[in-house]
Design an enzyme around this catalytic site. Structure first.
Site, PDB file in Angstrom:
ATOM      1  N   HIS A 208      23.846 -20.581  43.363  1.00 19.97           N
ATOM      2  CA  HIS A 208      22.924 -20.280  44.821  1.00 19.97           C
ATOM      3  C   HIS A 208      22.334 -19.224  43.649  1.00 19.97           C
ATOM      4  O   HIS A 208      21.101 -18.516  44.731  1.00 19.97           O
ATOM      5  CB  HIS A 208      23.879 -19.322  45.284  1.00 19.97           C
ATOM      6  CG  HIS A 208      24.859 -17.515  45.123  1.00 19.97           C
ATOM      7  ND1 HIS A 208      25.639 -17.701  44.649  1.00 19.97           N
ATOM      8  CD2 HIS A 208      23.721 -17.049  45.536  1.00 19.97           C
ATOM      9  CE1 HIS A 208      25.837 -16.290  44.196  1.00 19.97           C
ATOM     10  NE2 HIS A 208      24.840 -15.726  44.999  1.00 19.97           N
TER      11      HIS A 208
HETATM   12  C1  UD1 Z   1      22.182 -12.964  48.687  1.00 25.56           C
HETATM   13  C2  UD1 Z   1      22.219 -12.220  47.431  1.00 25.56           C
HETATM   14  C3  UD1 Z   1      22.699 -12.352  45.883  1.00 25.56           C
HETATM   15  C4  UD1 Z   1      23.894 -12.708  46.503  1.00 25.56           C
HETATM   16  C5  UD1 Z   1      24.198 -13.625  47.779  1.00 25.56           C
HETATM   17  C6  UD1 Z   1      25.786 -14.182  48.539  1.00 25.56           C
HETATM   18  C7  UD1 Z   1      19.418 -11.189  47.681  1.00 25.56           C
HETATM   19  C8  UD1 Z   1      18.760 -10.740  45.904  1.00 25.56           C
HETATM   20  N1  UD1 Z   1      20.492 -11.775  46.645  1.00 25.56           N
HETATM   21  O1  UD1 Z   1      21.449 -14.138  47.377  1.00 25.56           O
HETATM   22  O2  UD1 Z   1      22.750 -11.626  45.402  1.00 25.56           O
HETATM   23  O3  UD1 Z   1      25.180 -12.727  45.590  1.00 25.56           O
HETATM   24  O4  UD1 Z   1      23.217 -13.408  49.172  1.00 25.56           O
HETATM   25  O5  UD1 Z   1      25.531 -15.586  49.411  1.00 25.56           O
HETATM   26  O6  UD1 Z   1      20.282 -10.188  48.457  1.00 25.56           O
HETATM   27  N2  UD1 Z   1      20.180 -18.787  54.108  1.00 25.56           N
HETATM   28  C9  UD1 Z   1      20.670 -18.990  55.478  1.00 25.56           C
HETATM   29  N3  UD1 Z   1      21.357 -18.707  56.101  1.00 25.56           N
HETATM   30  C10 UD1 Z   1      22.129 -17.633  55.694  1.00 25.56           C
HETATM   31  C11 UD1 Z   1      21.419 -16.639  54.487  1.00 25.56           C
HETATM   32  C12 UD1 Z   1      20.515 -17.614  54.257  1.00 25.56           C
HETATM   33  O7  UD1 Z   1      20.416 -20.945  55.699  1.00 25.56           O
HETATM   34  O8  UD1 Z   1      23.206 -17.103  56.361  1.00 25.56           O
HETATM   35  C13 UD1 Z   1      19.216 -19.396  53.467  1.00 25.56           C
HETATM   36  C14 UD1 Z   1      17.094 -19.410  53.964  1.00 25.56           C
HETATM   37  O9  UD1 Z   1      17.005 -19.714  53.554  1.00 25.56           O
HETATM   38  C15 UD1 Z   1      16.860 -18.200  52.544  1.00 25.56           C
HETATM   39  C16 UD1 Z   1      17.987 -18.610  51.462  1.00 25.56           C
HETATM   40  O10 UD1 Z   1      19.173 -19.719  52.154  1.00 25.56           O
HETATM   41  O11 UD1 Z   1      15.881 -18.132  52.879  1.00 25.56           O
HETATM   42  C17 UD1 Z   1      18.623 -17.158  51.052  1.00 25.56           C
HETATM   43  O12 UD1 Z   1      19.147 -16.613  51.040  1.00 25.56           O
HETATM   44  P1  UD1 Z   1      18.617 -14.620  51.069  1.00 25.56           P
HETATM   45  O13 UD1 Z   1      19.379 -14.399  51.735  1.00 25.56           O
HETATM   46  O14 UD1 Z   1      17.548 -14.587  50.780  1.00 25.56           O
HETATM   47  O15 UD1 Z   1      19.872 -15.287  49.374  1.00 25.56           O
HETATM   48  P2  UD1 Z   1      21.245 -15.900  48.710  1.00 25.56           P
HETATM   49  O16 UD1 Z   1      20.278 -17.039  47.851  1.00 25.56           O
HETATM   50  O17 UD1 Z   1      22.006 -15.911  50.238  1.00 25.56           O
END
Ligand code: UD1
Length: 364
Positions: A208
């Protein structure tokens, strides 16, 4: 008149933060007025609610509902919404966890209101400022008044940076949580049965990190590596990775790999059970590198560096995205002894953190 209990807020928003909160929350709520705030960074059922239910976490009293967005948008929205709440709640200290955008936004907002910040999992470094998490960690440590380090390497990192606030060697809350569940995990076969997996005869894969999942060429290489693994593999796909696999036209290629099971993100205990029974884990997650080391499963980290150098002595191997290195390691996996103690001087991390908070708040 009884003395009022100090008010401690925990700001959480992403999956690994719910996990760190789990062993600490019951200890804090016995001694303090402990209030949980969910930023809403993770909002899907599989990424959020399932953890609250399974780990018996206290229901967040407030949800800032920020959802997804660019780093700036997410960080700014958390800050604006949290600032209002902090004004109302006037906590004695705010705890932030790990290295996500929720961590940094929580720390900055709190520090600017001159409320002390406690950082759980302070002092970790990958020494790569091209990782959003590294920026979040460094800045959070800079504005924290109380820093809880899980490892001695983390303590050294803070010392080298001249961080002079109160630093506590707390040990690792994630280990504390696993240690409590270890016996159940050994017995549990449900998730293996569900996916028709035989213990010791499959690999667990997770991806991820932005560096792996946001770049088409890296994601394509990952899919090629998965196609080259000549054994049964289970791959719970993070929503960010799933979206990118589709956007880059790689989803079909992935789905066509024989022997590969693709699933939604898994609940905590299912994931740990798979980790425990896998022949090896391939991951770019910091948490899973640690969990593998603690449980005694060989880990191949799909990155060039790790914030958890201690795990390199416990069977963790930095494979990057090199198919050659990964396959060669899989052909010669080391024997790993489980463990490493999570206690420091016989005390649990949750107890050390809670005592340090009591002292800190008592001295103010
Ligand atoms: C975040 C953290 C990372 C952590 C990870 C654990 C930051 C910069 N990164 O990364 O350090 O290891 O969480 O999982 O804060 N999305 C969904 N549903 C959700 C959450 C996210 O669909 O419930 C999708 C969205 O399209 C979003 C993308 O995942 O844009 C990324 O989510 P985001 O929270 O920005 O970062 P993670 O990759 O989850």
């Amino acid at each position: 008149m009884p003395l009022k209990k100090p008010v401690i807020l925990s700001v959480v928003g992403a999956r690994p933060q719910f996990i760190k909160l789990a062993p600490l929350a019951p200890v804090l709520s016995r001694q303090f007025n402990h209030i949980v705030i969910h930023t809403g960074q993770h909002y899907d059922f599989e990424m959020s609610q399932v953890f609250f239910r399974e780990l018996h976490l206290p229901k967040p009293k407030y949800n800032l509902n920020v959802g997804s967005g660019s780093h700036a948008l997410m960080t700014a929205n958390i800050m604006v919404r949290l600032e209002k709440l902090l004004g109302q709640l006037r906590p004695d200290i705010v705890l932030v966890y790990g290295d996500t955008n929720s961590t940094l936004a929580g720390a900055l907002t709190t520090a600017k209101l001159q409320i002390p910040v406690g950082h759980i999992e302070a002092g970790l470094r990958s020494f790569r400022l091209d990782m959003p998490e590294e920026i979040n960690r460094r800045l959070t440590d800079q504005v924290s008044s109380l820093l809880f380090c899980p490892t001695s390497t983390a303590l050294k990192n803070l010392k080298k940076e001249g961080i002079t606030a109160e630093v506590v060697h707390s040990g690792d809350l994630m280990y504390e949580l696993i240690a409590e569940r270890l016996r159940d995990l050994k017995r549990s076969r449900l998730v293996l049965n569900r996916y028709q997996l035989a213990a010791g005869q499959f690999l667990l894969v997770t991806v991820h990190r932005a560096s792996n999942s946001d770049r088409k060429e890296n994601l394509e290489t990952t899919v090629e590596i998965l196609a080259a693994l000549n054994e049964r593999v289970i791959f719970p796909v993070h929503p960010r990775t799933a979206a990118n696999l589709k956007r880059f036209g790689l989803w079909r290629k992935l789905a066509a790999i024989v022997n590969l099971i693709v699933t939604e993100p898994l609940p905590y205990l299912d994931n740990l059970t798979l980790l425990m029974h896998a022949r090896a884990v391939l991951t770019d997650s910091g948490g899973m590198q640690k969990e593998a080391a603690f449980i005694g499963t060989p880990c191949i980290t799909l990155r060039q560096e790790t914030e958890w150098p201690e795990t390199l002595m416990q069977g963790n191997f930095l494979g990057g995205l090199s198919q050659r290195k990964i396959i060669s390691r899989l052909n010669h996996l080391p024997q790993i002894t489980t463990g490493g103690s999570y206690r420091i001087k016989g005390r649990k991390p949750s107890a050390i953190i809670s005592l340090a908070l009591k002292r800190f708040l008592g001295a103010r």
